[in-house]
Design a protein around this motif. Structure first.
Motif, mmCIF file in Angstrom:
data_model
loop_
_atom_site.group_PDB
_atom_site.id
_atom_site.type_symbol
_atom_site.label_atom_id
_atom_site.label_comp_id
_atom_site.label_asym_id
_atom_site.label_seq_id
_atom_site.Cartn_x
_atom_site.Cartn_y
_atom_site.Cartn_z
ATOM 1 N N PHE A 84 0.818 -1.213 0.000
ATOM 2 C CA PHE A 84 0.000 0.000 0.000
ATOM 3 C C PHE A 84 0.856 1.269 0.000
ATOM 4 N N ARG A 85 2.000 1.206 -0.677
ATOM 5 C CA ARG A 85 2.815 2.402 -0.839
ATOM 6 C C ARG A 85 2.066 3.417 -1.704
ATOM 7 N N GLU A 86 2.093 4.678 -1.316
ATOM 8 C CA GLU A 86 1.347 5.726 -2.013
ATOM 9 C C GLU A 86 -0.129 5.319 -2.121
ATOM 10 N N PRO A 87 -0.822 5.237 -0.983
ATOM 11 C CA PRO A 87 -2.166 4.652 -0.919
ATOM 12 C C PRO A 87 -3.217 5.366 -1.760
ATOM 13 N N VAL A 112 -4.446 -5.353 -15.230
ATOM 14 C CA VAL A 112 -3.520 -4.373 -14.676
ATOM 15 C C VAL A 112 -2.106 -4.949 -14.738
ATOM 16 N N TRP A 113 -1.162 -4.071 -15.039
ATOM 17 C CA TRP A 113 0.247 -4.459 -15.159
ATOM 18 C C TRP A 113 1.071 -3.677 -14.146
ATOM 19 N N TYR A 124 0.678 -7.625 -5.121
ATOM 20 C CA TYR A 124 -0.178 -8.269 -4.125
ATOM 21 C C TYR A 124 -1.128 -7.259 -3.469
ATOM 22 N N THR A 125 -0.682 -6.011 -3.344
ATOM 23 C CA THR A 125 -1.602 -4.970 -2.888
ATOM 24 C C THR A 125 -2.729 -4.800 -3.902
ATOM 25 N N LEU A 126 -2.369 -4.754 -5.181
ATOM 26 C CA LEU A 126 -3.379 -4.659 -6.234
ATOM 27 C C LEU A 126 -4.344 -5.841 -6.163
ATOM 28 N N GLU A 141 -14.267 -9.584 -13.047
ATOM 29 C CA GLU A 141 -13.098 -10.464 -13.156
ATOM 30 C C GLU A 141 -11.858 -9.596 -13.352
ATOM 31 N N TYR A 142 -10.703 -10.154 -13.008
ATOM 32 C CA TYR A 142 -9.480 -9.370 -13.167
ATOM 33 C C TYR A 142 -8.279 -10.274 -13.414
ATOM 34 N N ARG A 143 -7.242 -9.662 -13.984
ATOM 35 C CA ARG A 143 -5.959 -10.330 -14.214
ATOM 36 C C ARG A 143 -4.847 -9.352 -13.863
ATOM 37 N N ILE A 144 -3.781 -9.868 -13.260
ATOM 38 C CA ILE A 144 -2.634 -9.034 -12.900
ATOM 39 C C ILE A 144 -1.371 -9.641 -13.494
ATOM 40 N N VAL A 145 -0.634 -8.839 -14.239
ATOM 41 C CA VAL A 145 0.701 -9.205 -14.709
ATOM 42 C C VAL A 145 1.701 -8.355 -13.938
#
Length: 278
Positions: A84-87, A112-113, A124-126, A141-145
């Motif tokens: 949660f840096r720069e929240p 989101v990348w 992991y924050t995302l 739904e979501y995907r994170i790279v």
């Protein structure tokens, strides 16, 4: 080779500075000489080399040295990050970007990348933020790279194990849902829960490569606190490549110590460090 600290000459330091800049765009200042000297000691030991000159020749002028470039970059790259840096960025996602995406009713996941993910705290924050939104919006739904230039930090990120002292920025409600505590009382650690870890795909990417091996049409790209290591020309080249992977209307997040003012880019500013591709 003795156990004493080997010294790097000005000539070899300049050779390494230039080589690192060409390899990954990191613009080391002259004040980084001692840092480079200390961080590369283990690499010289690993190859039983008695001088930085020999190491430079090996990395820059031999076929065998090509594999060493990754270790060289691992050694000099700075990897400072927090959960949660720069929240404010995560609040923007939660309150504006995600509801806006849901209203579009797009027939695909929110993508989101995390383009300079370091040891994994950012992606992991995302994942926590997006999973929380999913819990309130079951059709979402979501995907994170997540990517980084350093193989060393990516290995840590994939494991998802952190010192318990690093989780102070994570709200207690999220800790209970997404973190697992170790039973080691002397050296307490936490691990990201398997379900959340599975939501993040990690890969090695050098942002200064001419082609970025990542899919297009992301809804959000995070590139925070890495542009500061590049000179202005490289910064603009990197940002243009990131924007090419962002869909129209998608969001670019940069660090609060960074600026893309005076760059001719197809973006409009929404917040001091939040931009939308137009």
């Amino acid at each position: 080779m003795s156990d004493s600290i080997l010294k790097i000459s000005e000539r070899d330091f300049e050779r390494l500075r230039g080589f690192i800049y060409q390899a990954c765009g990191i613009n080391l200042s002259k004040q980084k000489k001692v840092l480079v000297e200390s961080r590369l000691q283990k690499r010289l030991v690993a190859h039983a080399m008695s001088s930085f000159s020999t190491y430079c020749d090996y990395v820059m002028n031999s076929m065998e040295g090509q594999a060493e470039i990754v270790h060289l970059i691992d050694s000099v790259a700075t990897n400072k990050t927090d959960f949660f840096r720069e929240p404010g960025h995560f609040e923007f996602l939660e309150r504006e970007a995600l509801p806006s995406f849901s209203r579009l009713r797009m027939p695909r996941p929110f993508k989101v990348w995390s383009s300079a993910c370091s040891t994994g705290e950012e992606p992991y924050t995302l994942a926590m933020v997006l999973e929380e939104f999913y819990n309130s919006n079951p059709s979402f739904e979501y995907r994170i790279v997540a990517s980084d230039i350093s193989t060393k930090v990516l290995e840590k990120a994939v494991k998802g194990v952190y010192d318990e002292r690093t989780i102070t920025g994570i709200p207690m409600s999220l800790r209970k849902r997404y973190l697992l505590r170790s039973k080691n009382q002397e050296n307490p650690t936490i691990r990201i829960a398997p379900g959340l870890r599975s939501k993040v795909a990690f890969k090695r990417i050098n942002l200064t490569d001419s082609v970025l091996e990542v899919e297009p049409d992301f809804d959000a790209v995070f590139c925070r606190n890495v542009l500061i290591y590049f000179d202005r020309q490289t910064q603009e080249q990197v940002v243009r490549k990131l924007l090419s992977k962002l869909r129209l209307g998608g969001y670019l997040f940069i660090g609060h110590s960074e600026s893309i003012y005076h760059m001719q880019l197809p973006v409009k500013q929404l917040r001091p460090t939040v931009f939308q591709r137009v």
